[in-house]
Motif scaffolding. Structure first.
Motif, short mmCIF file in Angstrom:
data_model
loop_
_atom_site.label_atom_id
_atom_site.label_comp_id
_atom_site.label_asym_id
_atom_site.label_seq_id
_atom_site.Cartn_x
_atom_site.Cartn_y
_atom_site.Cartn_z
N THR A 43 0.85 -1.19 0.00
CA THR A 43 0.00 0.00 0.00
C THR A 43 0.89 1.24 0.00
OG1 THR A 43 -1.79 -1.15 1.10
CG2 THR A 43 -1.75 1.24 1.35
N MET A 44 0.49 2.23 -0.81
CA MET A 44 1.25 3.47 -0.92
C MET A 44 0.35 4.65 -0.56
SD MET A 44 3.35 2.63 -4.40
CE MET A 44 2.05 1.74 -5.22
N ILE A 45 0.92 5.58 0.19
CA ILE A 45 0.18 6.75 0.66
C ILE A 45 1.04 7.99 0.42
CG2 ILE A 45 -0.84 7.87 2.68
CD1 ILE A 45 -1.42 5.10 3.81
N PRO A 46 0.46 9.07 -0.10
CA PRO A 46 1.24 10.29 -0.34
C PRO A 46 1.90 10.83 0.94
CG PRO A 46 -0.88 10.43 -1.44
CD PRO A 46 -0.92 9.21 -0.56
N LEU A 47 3.08 11.43 0.77
CA LEU A 47 3.83 11.97 1.91
C LEU A 47 3.06 13.02 2.69
CD1 LEU A 47 7.54 12.34 0.73
CD2 LEU A 47 6.66 10.97 2.64
N ASN A 48 2.24 13.85 2.01
CA ASN A 48 1.51 14.89 2.75
C ASN A 48 0.52 14.27 3.74
OD1 ASN A 48 -0.22 14.07 0.61
ND2 ASN A 48 -1.30 16.01 0.70
N ILE A 49 -0.04 13.13 3.42
CA ILE A 49 -0.95 12.44 4.34
C ILE A 49 -0.15 11.80 5.47
CG2 ILE A 49 -2.60 10.54 4.57
CD1 ILE A 49 -3.51 11.19 1.69
N ILE A 50 0.97 11.18 5.13
CA ILE A 50 1.86 10.58 6.14
C ILE A 50 2.27 11.64 7.17
CG2 ILE A 50 4.18 9.61 6.50
CD1 ILE A 50 2.30 7.56 5.27
N ALA A 51 2.63 12.82 6.68
CA ALA A 51 3.06 13.91 7.57
C ALA A 51 1.91 14.39 8.46
CB ALA A 51 3.62 15.07 6.75
N ARG A 52 0.71 14.46 7.91
CA ARG A 52 -0.44 14.98 8.68
C ARG A 52 -0.82 14.06 9.83
NH1 ARG A 52 -5.03 16.68 4.67
NH2 ARG A 52 -6.07 17.19 6.63
N VAL A 53 -0.57 12.75 9.69
CA VAL A 53 -0.89 11.83 10.79
C VAL A 53 0.35 11.51 11.63
CG1 VAL A 53 -2.87 10.81 9.60
CG2 VAL A 53 -0.62 9.72 9.40
N SER A 94 6.02 5.40 0.80
CA SER A 94 5.76 6.75 0.31
C SER A 94 7.04 7.39 -0.20
CB SER A 94 5.15 7.61 1.41
OG SER A 94 4.67 8.83 0.85
N ASN A 95 6.87 8.33 -1.13
CA ASN A 95 7.93 9.24 -1.56
C ASN A 95 7.27 10.45 -2.21
OD1 ASN A 95 7.38 8.66 -4.29
ND2 ASN A 95 9.13 7.30 -4.53
N GLU A 96 8.07 11.35 -2.73
CA GLU A 96 7.56 12.60 -3.29
C GLU A 96 6.67 12.40 -4.52
OE1 GLU A 96 11.08 12.00 -3.39
OE2 GLU A 96 11.15 12.48 -1.27
N SER A 97 6.85 11.30 -5.24
CA SER A 97 6.10 11.11 -6.49
C SER A 97 4.75 10.41 -6.29
CB SER A 97 6.93 10.33 -7.50
OG SER A 97 7.16 9.02 -7.04
N ILE A 98 4.51 9.86 -5.12
CA ILE A 98 3.23 9.18 -4.86
C ILE A 98 2.18 10.23 -4.54
CG2 ILE A 98 2.02 7.58 -3.33
CD1 ILE A 98 4.75 6.10 -3.06
N ASP A 99 1.13 10.29 -5.39
CA ASP A 99 0.12 11.33 -5.19
C ASP A 99 -1.29 10.77 -5.02
OD1 ASP A 99 -0.25 10.48 -7.77
OD2 ASP A 99 -0.12 12.45 -8.69
N GLU A 100 -1.42 9.45 -4.90
CA GLU A 100 -2.72 8.81 -4.68
C GLU A 100 -2.55 7.69 -3.67
OE1 GLU A 100 -4.84 8.97 -8.98
OE2 GLU A 100 -3.06 7.70 -8.85
N ILE A 101 -3.62 7.38 -2.98
CA ILE A 101 -3.60 6.21 -2.09
C ILE A 101 -3.83 4.98 -2.95
CG2 ILE A 101 -4.72 5.04 -0.16
CD1 ILE A 101 -5.52 7.86 0.85
N ILE A 102 -2.89 4.06 -2.90
CA ILE A 102 -2.98 2.81 -3.63
C ILE A 102 -3.06 1.69 -2.60
CG2 ILE A 102 -1.85 1.25 -5.28
CD1 ILE A 102 -2.52 3.96 -6.53
N LEU A 103 -4.17 0.96 -2.60
CA LEU A 103 -4.32 -0.17 -1.68
C LEU A 103 -3.71 -1.40 -2.34
CD1 LEU A 103 -7.97 0.48 -0.51
CD2 LEU A 103 -5.85 0.94 0.76
#
Length: 148
Positions: A43-53, A94-103
């Motif tokens: 599963t991949m999650i954008p960094l901005n979401i990772i940072a917010r939680v 996650s990294n800078e290029s991931i911009d969508e949540i991928i399950l």
């Protein structure tokens, strides 16, 4: 309605609603659209979401795309809620290029999913965990009815 559902493309993307948190005592984000990708290992999650939680990082590594390209990523630990089912301590990338949540399959393999791609749309049914599946933290059954 999800931006992935509102499309003229012949094969819209199936999504599930996901909430993301770090622990039960911190605010959760969501529900957010998570693309169901049975070909993704993780599963991949954008960094901005990772940072917010404020998710803790585990280690850095590399992911290889379907086209053979390597990307440097960081692994994190988050808690996920999909419909009424909660999963604790899920490893995500996650990294800078991931911009969508991928399950990816590390989460999808814990969900007994039923896919019905009838003429009325795609229905993803999440039901009780069968005996062979890892335990899940909810007793309830959830339905995600995605109309296309």
């Amino acid at each position: 309605m999800s931006e992935y559902i509102q499309t003229d493309y012949a094969l819209p993307i199936p999504v599930l609603h996901v909430s993301i948190g770090n622990s039960d005592d911190t605010p959760w984000l969501g529900p957010l659209d998570g693309i169901v990708d049975t070909g993704a290992d993780i599963t991949m999650i954008p960094l901005n979401i990772i940072a917010r939680v404020n998710a803790p990082s585990l280690q850095e590594g590399y992911l290889r795309s379907a086209w053979g390209n390597d990307s440097r990523i960081t692994f994190f630990i988050v808690n996920l809620q999909i419909e009424q089912l909660r999963f604790s301590g899920v490893q995500v990338a996650s990294n800078e290029s991931i911009d969508e949540i991928i399950l990816g399959r590390n989460v999808l393999n814990k969900l007994p999913l039923f896919l019905d791609a009838s003429s009325t749309g795609i229905i993803l049914k999440i039901s009780q965990s069968p005996a062979w599946a890892p335990p899940i933290s909810s007793e309830s059954t959830a339905l995600a009815n995605l109309q296309f």
